[in-house]
Motif scaffolding. Structure first.
Motif, mmCIF file in Angstrom:
data_model
loop_
_atom_site.group_PDB
_atom_site.id
_atom_site.type_symbol
_atom_site.label_atom_id
_atom_site.label_comp_id
_atom_site.label_asym_id
_atom_site.label_seq_id
_atom_site.Cartn_x
_atom_site.Cartn_y
_atom_site.Cartn_z
ATOM 1 N N THR A 81 -27.146 77.249 98.130
ATOM 2 C CA THR A 81 -27.481 76.801 96.777
ATOM 3 C C THR A 81 -28.991 76.817 96.552
ATOM 4 N N LYS A 82 -29.720 76.606 97.631
ATOM 5 C CA LYS A 82 -31.168 76.611 97.516
ATOM 6 C C LYS A 82 -31.669 78.020 97.174
ATOM 7 N N LEU A 83 -30.997 79.012 97.735
ATOM 8 C CA LEU A 83 -31.366 80.394 97.385
ATOM 9 C C LEU A 83 -31.148 80.637 95.905
ATOM 10 N N ILE A 84 -30.046 80.068 95.383
ATOM 11 C CA ILE A 84 -29.750 80.277 93.957
ATOM 12 C C ILE A 84 -30.875 79.678 93.133
ATOM 13 N N ARG A 85 -31.291 78.467 93.536
ATOM 14 C CA ARG A 85 -32.341 77.784 92.802
ATOM 15 C C ARG A 85 -33.639 78.584 92.849
ATOM 16 N N ARG A 86 -33.873 79.212 94.002
ATOM 17 C CA ARG A 86 -35.148 79.858 94.226
ATOM 18 C C ARG A 86 -35.280 81.228 93.589
ATOM 19 N N LYS A 87 -34.132 81.906 93.426
ATOM 20 C CA LYS A 87 -34.217 83.340 93.163
ATOM 21 C C LYS A 87 -34.234 83.735 91.708
ATOM 22 N N ARG A 88 -34.347 82.815 90.815
ATOM 23 C CA ARG A 88 -34.398 83.123 89.387
ATOM 24 C C ARG A 88 -33.424 84.240 89.025
ATOM 25 N N LEU A 89 -32.182 83.850 88.832
ATOM 26 C CA LEU A 89 -31.119 84.838 88.665
ATOM 27 C C LEU A 89 -30.873 85.119 87.192
#
Ligand SMILES: Cc1cc2nc3c(=O)[nH]c(=O)nc-3n(C[C@H](O)[C@H](O)[C@H](O)COP(=O)(O)OP(=O)(O)OC[C@H]3O[C@@H](n4cnc5c(N)ncnc54)[C@H](O)[C@@H]3O)c2cc1C
Ligand code: SF4
Ligand code: SF4
Ligand code: FES
Lengths: 159, 647, 249
Positions: free
Chosen positions: B561-569
């Motif tokens: 979930t942290k990747l989702i937050r970080r990756k500006r999707l």
């Protein structure tokens, strides 16, 4: 490790798109610019060391580091990796003397370093800035707590 | 034209049926109840008997006349003949280490059911829909059903637990019968509705002049309809029940309910089953057997690492909402015909009408269910595995292997679909296709239990059984030209790998591809070589994160979930999620907080599975079946139940 | 195969599997079987040990610990081994008084004050219920072990077996006291097929609602002592049945 002699290039622009400073006006940001400077960190170099004096709070501008806690018996636990926009060392905003974890750069980093004591004083004297900043940091801390919970759950071993 | 016949002539009907080669099944008295069993003559009908029923109580009583059908329904239903409590589906013979599966042919007798009431006729039609309206068709059921002859009886006296009038299934027995009887005094009105029925009528010693009797019969039926012992307010019932899942009454009934499952066994429409392989010690033959099951057992809703209905409350809720609400969405009718069996045969006398009326009257907002789906019916029940050879085995991690299998003839699958893999004597389990090419089919599985453990021990050259492909696929064509983000957790990367490979190969169609993959530790990373290739491939942006790293790992540490937050999707991208439900739950929360529309997100669900073809009821997920409507769902189809306890 | 305090009925079930036993004998090497031969106790190690009986004496406890130490898979079979069995009734009574009432020289009796299930003392890999155990289930457990998988023994209620065989419910038609709704399936619902209520030989099923059953027994006329007796039969010392019986002290 750090690049002391270099002039402080921090401007209001440096804070743009960093979640920690979201919602602050340019005037408010200018008050913070004075407390901050940038540091470059090489791969493998420490960003902060467990047990060291918790003087400044850092925000990752670019690059990546990992957060590690040392445990008894030379064991270590790798907690998480941090990249752009993430805060390292909230402790500097608390009345706390030392770092509770270490961080080491995994990729060349630029970090924004904020003087903890001065930042606290600024928040005390300007509650609008203080409230904004604390709210943003609270959201960050809450997210981390959530992530930690998920890590503890060991969710991939479940259905 | 209806005709009339003296009640004393009923035996000529039984004899005619026997002469036509039918086994005559009819109400008869046994162990203090009127059961359905084979009779040799009409003398075995419960002539002059009736039944007094109350919640949790059933007593026979002598009537003061000699009516042949003067009672309502008892502990049995006709389903025990059409859908037997135990039945072999497939046999397996191993010759020279080569397993061979074959379907068990249906060689049962032709039954003539005598005395089928309106509610039970409706129940048979409901099970017809379940077993024969697709996508897969239970051939054994259909053969038995096609052979069977139905002699219906209109009800003229209502029982204390009857509510067929509320459900619109009686007291008149309308529907797919051959011959219909209405008992009026010491005569019976006879009506035929099929060629077989007319042929019987022609040979029966009937008399003309049925019209006069018909008037009396109609009157008695109407009166019966007005005299129902129970009633259920069916107006908007499904939506009202689904809108009141928080009603305190559920907890109240859970304290009274024994969760014994008697209601589900007695119910003429309940169709859930378990499928098990029978053990053999010696000998070379094993059978796969289907037996009646109930949503009140733990096994029904248990998968490795999760039990979706752990308590009596959630099991009762499944039973009641399935019967009266989600069934409408699954099969287009209510799952209840108002026969009252579940009230009588509940040892503690829980009354479905009382519970449902109380809960539906609750304050919750009605929550409408999706419209029923239509399926294309195939001539196949999908139960017979084909033998396939293991071409190679790759050990991915300490507990995960990829089995490459020779591609069965004519086999084609969509990315995201799954197969049932079986081993003799062990059983079969759903495993997604993790990749394929013209000659081979890959499955990547984690050793978590008995079947997966046995599969993980296979070596090159071994033969296993495969049936499939089943279920829905990732909507690749919808994704053409759009940004696509695949979010995988743990073993969830397996079903996404097959779609990712396809998308990488069709780069022009999928120019903006991202993969976010989270797993426990660096040692748990699947497909590590291929993954490295993706990370280095400019056509896809692949990011990996682990929950716990060590000093040899310099990748990301933290939850996915942290990747989702970080990756500006991208908000307008399409998202394919696969992984543990809890991981998808938090991933969805991040995406929705970022204003990604629900209809842009697809998730792959997991529930207990036995048949994989929509017949065993195990994989129910509210109004859906994970095996035939899923496993890949568009999130807005399930967002009202996703993450809710009890589903 | 070992026995502690028990009647040997469960071992006999294994012997009763005549044809299948031949296959068992082929597939496994039986090194100790008190009912079938008189070989003295071997030392182990053992791959699989079936233990019958509850722990009633200190000597049995020692023997049990020894067996566990040299065994890979330990399976307890029958009501005695899994719940303490009928002899566990003494757990509810004053043990010394029992002994004095039954034996002339009570000081010769070296029994523990309780008869307890084996899992109370050592780790158990699988518990096969029943009084006696069911032949089909025993074979399933053994074959499952041979292929190295978890035995498929459903933990559902006896009612489901009753209904699958078409038995008419004795509670609903006759107000019989029946433990079926709270009892672990496995026997094939024998008692109700002979028009009697279930005695609960197989012990509690998964999530038994014993409270609701006790309420039903009372509705059908049982008083507290009777409710207590129903729950305190062959498997009365199992946690759920014991707790329910204690609610009716
Ligand atoms: C659509 C779908 C696709 C799947 N794809 C994969 C995959 O690609 N790789 C992989 O490793 N696993 C996959 N699974 C999970 C896999 O099916 C289970 O791990 C497996 O059924 C466990 O069986 P077992 O006998 O080893 O475990 P046990 O715990 O011994 O299971 C006993 C029985 O419970 C049922 N059961 C247990 N867990 C599940 C489950 N998760 N889903 C459905 N039934 C279950 C089965 O009927 C099984 O026979 C998938 C599940 C579903 C529903
Ligand atoms: S739910 Fe109850 S009343 Fe309805 S059909 Fe089933 S047994 Fe009959
Ligand atoms: S899930 Fe539905 S069909 Fe299956 S046993 Fe429960 S109520 Fe009956
Ligand atoms: S209905 Fe049997 S697995 Fe879905």
């Amino acid at each position: 490790m750090t690049a002391p002699g270099s002039p402080n290039p921090v401007t209001v622009e440096t804070f743009r798109e960093l979640p920690t400073f979201e919602g602050l006006t340019d005037t408010q940001l200018e008050a913070i610019v004075g407390l901050a400077h940038l540091e470059e960190i090489d791969v493998g170099a420490p960003v902060l060391s467990q047990g060291g004096p918790a003087n400044d709070m850092r925000v990752v501008i670019s690059g990546k580091c990992r957060l590690i806690v040392g445990l008894a018996g030379n064991r270590t636990q790798h907690l998480m990796t941090l990249t752009r926009g993430e805060v390292i060392g909230w402790s500097a905003l608390l009345d706390q003397a030392t770092w509770l974890a270490s961080a080491t750069a995994l990729k060349p980093m630029t970090v924004l370093v904020l003087d903890g004591r001065k930042l606290r004083a600024l928040c005390d004297s300007d509650h609008d800035i203080g409230y904004r900043l604390m709210r943003n940091l609270f959201a960050d801390v809450a997210g981390r707590l959530q992530d930690t919970r998920l890590q503890l759950l060991d969710m991939y071993s479940h259905a | 034209m209806p005709e009339r016949i003296a009640a004393t002539e009923l035996n000529s009907l039984v004899s005619l049926l026997q002469a036509d080669g039918y086994r005559v099944i009819a109400p008869t008295i046994r162990d203090g109840a009127i059961v359905y069993d084979e009779i040799a003559s009409a003398g075995e009908l419960p002539v002059g008997w009736t039944d007094d029923q109350a919640p949790g109580e059933y007593r026979l009583r002598r009537r003061d006349d000699s009516a042949a059908f003067g009672y309502v329904v008892g502990p049995h239903s006709w389903k025990q003949f059409l859908f037997p409590a135990r039945e072999q589906l497939v046999t397996l013979r191993v010759r020279d280490k080569q397993p061979e599966w074959s379907a068990v042919a249906d060689e049962g007798p032709a039954y003539a059911f005598v005395g089928v009431r309106g509610c039970d006729l409706a129940a048979i039609e409901i099970q017809d829909t379940v077993f024969t309206k697709g996508p897969f068709v239970d051939g054994r059921y259909r053969a038995r059903r096609d052979r069977c002859l139905i002699i219906a009886v209109n009800c003229t006296e209502a029982g204390d637990l009857c509510f067929c009038a509320s459900m619109g299934t009686g007291p008149r027995a309308d529907g797919d019968y051959d011959l219909r009887l209405t008992e009026v005094g010491d005569e019976l009105l006879v009506e035929a509705a099929s060629a077989r029925g007319r042929s019987l009528m022609d040979r029966l010693p009937t008399q003309a002049g049925g019209e006069a009797l018909q008037v009396q019969a109609d009157q008695a039926i109407t009166q019966c309809g007005d005299a129902m012992g129970r009633s259920l307010n069916v107006t908007d019932l499904p939506a009202k029940l689904m809108g009141n899942l928080e009603h305190p009454r559920w907890q109240d009934v859970a304290e009274r309910c024994l969760s014994c499952g008697n209601c589900t066994m007695a119910c003429p429409t309940c169709f859930c089953s378990n499928i098990t392989d029978t053990s053999i010690l010696s000998g070379d033959e094993t059978a796969r057997e289907r037996s009646w099951d109930s949503c009140f057992t733990a096994d029904h809703s248990t998968i490795h690492g999760a039990q979706f209905r752990p308590d009596v409350k959630s099991r009762y809720q499944q039973w009641l909402t399935h019967k009266l609400a989600t069934w409408t969405s699954q099969f287009g009718t209510s799952g209840c015909v108002g026969c009252g069996r579940c009230i009588a045969w509940c040892p503690v006398g829980i009354d479905i009408t009382e519970e449902a009326n109380a809960i539906a009257a609750g304050p919750g907002h009605p929550a409408p269910l999706p419209e029923p789906k239509q399926y294309e019916a195939r001539e196949n029940d999908g139960q017979v595995p084909v033998p396939v050879r293991v071409a190679s085995v790759v050990r991915e991690t300490h507990d995960t292997v990829t089995l490459t299998l020779d591609l069965p003839d004519g086999y084609q699958h969509g990315h995201g679909q799954f197969n049932m893999l079986s081993l003799p004597g062990v059983g079969d389990v759903p495993i997604s296709v993790s990749g394929s090419n013209g000659q081979a089919l890959e499955h990547t599985l984690r050793d978590v239990g008995k079947a997966t453990g046995a599969l993980a021990d296979l070596v090159t050259g071994d033969v296993l059984g495969l049936r499939g492909p089943f279920g829905t696929a990732w909507p690749i064509e919808e994704a053409v030209g759009r940004s696509v983000v695949l979010i995988a957790g743990g073993i969830g990367l397996a079903p996404l790998r097959s779609v990712l490979r396809e998308m990488i190969a069709r780069h022009d169609d999928f120019p903006h591809l991202r993969l976010l993959y989270g797993t426990r530790t660096p040692n748990d990373i699947l497909f590590s070589r291929e993954l490295l290739g993706w990370i280095q491939n400019s056509r896809v942006r692949a990011h990996v994160t682990v929950d716990r790293g060590d000093s040899s790992w310099d990748g990301n540490i933290g939850v996915v979930t942290k990747l989702i937050r970080r990756k500006r999707l991208p908000k307008d991208g399409l998202y394919f999620l696969c992984g543990p439900e809890i991981m998808m739950h938090f991933a969805l929360a991040e995406l929705l907080a970022d204003d990604v529309p629900e209809k842009n997100i697809y998730v792959s669900m997991e529930r207990n599975m036995k048949c994989a073809v929509g017949l065993c009821g195990r994989c129910q997920y509210g109004p859906h079946f994970v095996c035939k409507d899923g496993p890949v769902f568009r999130y807005d189809q399930i967002s009202d139940i996703f993450g809710k306890s009890g589903f | 195969m070992f026995k502690l305090a028990s009647c040997d009925g469960c071992q006999l079930t294994l012997l009763d599997c005549e044809d299948e036993l031949l296959a068992v004998a082929e597939a496994v090497d039986i090194v100790h079987f008190p009912e079938a031969s008189s070989k003295v106790l071997p030392d182990g190690p053992f791959d699989v040990v079936l233990v019958e009986g509850s722990v009633s004496t200190t000597a049995q406890l020692d023997e049990l610990r020894h067996i566990r130490a040299c065994t890979r898979v330990l399976i307890t079979i029958g009501a005695c081994a899994t719940t303490g069995g009928i002899q566990a009734l003494r757990n509810f009574a004053d043990h010394d008084e029992f002994v004095r009432a039954v034996y002339a020289r009570p000081d010769y009796i070296d029994s523990l004050t309780t008869a307890t299930p084996i899992a109370d003392h050592v780790g158990v890999d699988f518990e096969l219920r029943g009084c006696p155990i069911d032949k089909g289930q025993l074979i399933e457990v053994i074959t499952a072990l041979l292929v190295g998988r978890k035995p498929a023994i459903p933990d559902e209620s006896v009612c489901l077996e009753c209904k699958r065989r078409g038995t008419v419910c004795v509670v609903v038609t006759k107000n019989e006291a029946c433990l079926g709704p709270v009892t672990h399936a496995g026997c094939g619902a024998i008692c109700p097929a002979f028009a009697r209520g279930c005695y609960g030989c197989f012990g509690p099923r998964e999530r038994p609602n014993t409270r609701a059953l006790a309420t039903l027994l009372k509705k059908h006329g049982a008083d507290d002592p009777e409710v207590r007796r129903h729950f305190r039969l062959f498997t009365g010392y199992s946690k759920e049945f014991r707790e329910e019986s204690e609610r009716h002290e």
